[in-house]
Design an enzyme around this catalytic site. Structure first.
Site, PDB file in Angstrom:
ATOM      1  N   GLY A 131       0.829  -1.203   0.000  1.00 36.25           N
ATOM      2  CA  GLY A 131       0.000   0.000   0.000  1.00 36.25           C
ATOM      3  C   GLY A 131       0.861   1.251   0.000  1.00 36.25           C
ATOM      4  N   SER A 132       0.347   2.306  -0.612  1.00 34.45           N
ATOM      5  CA  SER A 132       1.131   3.539  -0.743  1.00 34.45           C
ATOM      6  C   SER A 132       0.209   4.747  -0.884  1.00 34.45           C
ATOM      7  CB  SER A 132       2.034   3.446  -1.973  1.00 34.45           C
ATOM      8  OG  SER A 132       1.252   3.050  -3.099  1.00 34.45           O
ATOM      9  N   ASN A 165      -2.295   7.648   1.346  1.00 34.04           N
ATOM     10  CA  ASN A 165      -1.975   8.743   2.251  1.00 34.04           C
ATOM     11  C   ASN A 165      -1.276   8.227   3.514  1.00 34.04           C
ATOM     12  OD1 ASN A 165      -3.768  10.867   4.420  1.00 34.04           O
ATOM     13  ND2 ASN A 165      -2.305  11.644   2.944  1.00 34.04           N
ATOM     14  N   TRP A 166      -1.881   7.234   4.163  1.00 32.06           N
ATOM     15  CA  TRP A 166      -1.288   6.658   5.374  1.00 32.06           C
ATOM     16  C   TRP A 166      -0.104   5.776   5.000  1.00 32.06           C
ATOM     17  CZ3 TRP A 166       0.182   7.331   9.865  1.00 32.06           C
ATOM     18  CH2 TRP A 166       0.162   6.417  10.917  1.00 32.06           C
ATOM     19  N   GLY A 167      -0.253   5.019   3.922  1.00 30.04           N
ATOM     20  CA  GLY A 167       0.836   4.138   3.481  1.00 30.04           C
ATOM     21  C   GLY A 167       2.116   4.932   3.252  1.00 30.04           C
ATOM     22  N   LYS A 216     -14.645   3.487  14.446  1.00 36.20           N
ATOM     23  CA  LYS A 216     -14.610   4.952  14.657  1.00 36.20           C
ATOM     24  C   LYS A 216     -14.915   5.706  13.366  1.00 36.20           C
ATOM     25  CE  LYS A 216     -10.712   6.187  12.493  1.00 36.20           C
ATOM     26  NZ  LYS A 216     -10.687   7.138  11.359  1.00 36.20           N
ATOM     27  N   LYS A 226      -9.562   7.222  -0.222  1.00 39.94           N
ATOM     28  CA  LYS A 226     -10.819   6.483  -0.087  1.00 39.94           C
ATOM     29  C   LYS A 226     -11.505   6.759   1.250  1.00 39.94           C
ATOM     30  CE  LYS A 226     -10.382   4.323  -3.984  1.00 39.94           C
ATOM     31  NZ  LYS A 226     -11.215   4.715  -5.111  1.00 39.94           N
ATOM     32  N   GLN A 235     -13.855   5.418   4.152  1.00 37.36           N
ATOM     33  CA  GLN A 235     -14.125   4.074   4.682  1.00 37.36           C
ATOM     34  C   GLN A 235     -15.412   3.999   5.513  1.00 37.36           C
ATOM     35  OE1 GLN A 235     -10.652   1.590   4.505  1.00 37.36           O
ATOM     36  NE2 GLN A 235     -11.651   2.590   2.806  1.00 37.36           N
TER      37      GLN A 235
END
Ligand SMILES: NC(=O)c1ccc[n+]([C@@H]2O[C@H](COP(=O)([O-])OP(=O)(O)OC[C@H]3O[C@@H](n4cnc5c(N)ncnc54)[C@H](O)[C@@H]3O)[C@@H](O)[C@H]2O)c1
Ligand SMILES: O=P(O)(O)OC[C@H](O)CO
Length: 342
Positions: A10-11, A13-15, A204, A295, A297
């Site tokens: 994965g790459s 925003n968080w990745g 959350k 994305k 969620q």
């Protein structure tokens, strides 16, 4: 000594934010191989491959612009090449893609590999929910830990202080992951509750949608605090209803209360839900319009939760989760949120 070799699946925003941390940390500890491959779901930016841009500029210009990654992060478009020699797989993709990715990885990873999931979301089947760590563990037959917390990627990429929680089954693995992820600005707590940590992160996102609706309706901070309190109670009840052995303390770690707060003030789910109330455009339009390929969620998770609650006849016991689902998918006016949950 056999070195641990890390691969990022994965790459986004968080990745990409976590790639920055891992790229630095593998160089600090001698137990890690210095090269880290990062799988990029290939796409073209102004006619150039995103992988080529990342490798040339050491920057993910689409998902984390303005933040430099260390040069030992190698963007790779081929999923199997990314993981082939890895002993640690870091899963950090939107949850709707996990099954497909895991099916491709089946039989293609080292038999002694292990994984940690940074994903906030779960799958559902006829019997109930399937946490992402279980989907990964069952498909690949490996041990999987979880990491989740009050972690807005851009703030961590800017090196602002935050905390996170790692859920482990094997303590040595929890400690290994702590070394892999911790920095002076990103503090890691570890707890032996893999499922509790990851399910807090998934649920959350639904509370964040409710918080965004409150913002869109301009109901103020007291109303938002009420949503946070009610949402946290529903999260706790849901997790403890569907899973045994979830720790009470987990809800007071970064992955619990702290994440509900941060997400209700600063997250993408909140932002898109606020825009939904103001514009009345469908969530999927706003996701495209506002998130530039990232994305959402929370709406999908609300739908997945509802699937389980409806089958079990429990919709009325989870008024906030159910109302968010009805607003997002059944045309219930957002103005009804407060009336439905009191
Ligand atoms: N962004 C954050 O602040 C944040 C923080 C903590 C946890 N998380 C969680 O981490 C997970 C990953 O989020 P993110 O922010 O890195 O991603 P993101 O929202 O930036 O998602 C976009 C990523 O999905 C990829 N993608 C698109 N279509 C795909 C497909 N068909 N198959 C595989 N990949 C595809 C894109 O290439 C891109 O890398 C999510 O579960 C999210 O909830 C995000
Ligand atoms: O931007 P969101 O709403 O996906 O939330 C990001 C993080 O999960 C907050 O911890």
């Amino acid at each position: 000594m056999k070195l641990e070799k890390v691969a990022l699946v994965g790459s986004g925003n968080w990745g990409s934010a976590i790639a920055k941390i891992i790229g630095n940390n593998v160089q600090l500890y001698p137990e890690f191989d210095n090269e880290v491959k990062m799988w990029v779901y290939e796409e073209f930016i102004n006619g150039q491959k995103l992988t080529d841009i990342i490798n040339e500029k050491n920057e993910n210009v689409k998902y984390l612009p303005g933040i430099k990654l260390s040069s030992n992060i190698k963007a790779v478009p081929d999923l199997l090449e990314t993981v082939r020699d890895a002993t640690i797989l870091v899963f950090v993709i939107p949850h709707q893609f996990v099954k497909g990715v895991c099916n491709q990885l089946k039989g293609q990873i080292l038999p002694h590999a292990k994984a940690i999931s940074l994903i906030k979301g779960f799958d559902v089947n006829e019997t109930g929910i399937c946490p992402m760590t279980e989907v990964i563990a069952k498909t690949l037959n490996i041990n999987v830990s979880s990491l989740s917390g009050a972690n807005i990627a851009n703030e961590i990429a800017e090196e602002n202080f935050s905390e996170t929680t790692i859920g482990y089954r094997v303590r040595e693995e929890g400690e290994l992951y702590k070394r892999l992820f911790e920095t002076p600005y990103f503090r890691v707590g570890i707890i032996d509750d893999v499922i509790g940590v990851e399910l807090c992160g998934a649920l959350k996102n639904v509370v964040a949608i409710a918080a965004g609706i409150i913002d869109g309706l301009r109901l103020g901070d007291n109303a938002k605090a009420a949503i946070i309190r009610i949402g946290l109670l529903e999260m706790k009840k849901f997790v403890q209803t569907f899973y045994r052995g979830i720790k009470e303390e987990t809800f007071f770690e970064s992955c619990g209360i702290a994440d509900v707060i941060t997400t209700s003030y600063g997250g993408r789910n909140r932002r898109v839900a606020e825009a939904f109330v103001i514009t009345r455009k469908p969530f999927e339009h706003l996701e495209k319009e506002l998130l530039a390929g990232q994305k959402l969620q929370g709406t999908l998770t609300a739908q997945e939760i509802n699937h389980v609650l409806r089958r079990k006849g429990l919709e009325n016991e989870y008024k906030l989760f159910t109302t968010v689902y009805r607003i997002a998918y059944q045309g219930l006016p957002p103005e009804r949120l407060v009336k439905e949950i009191i």
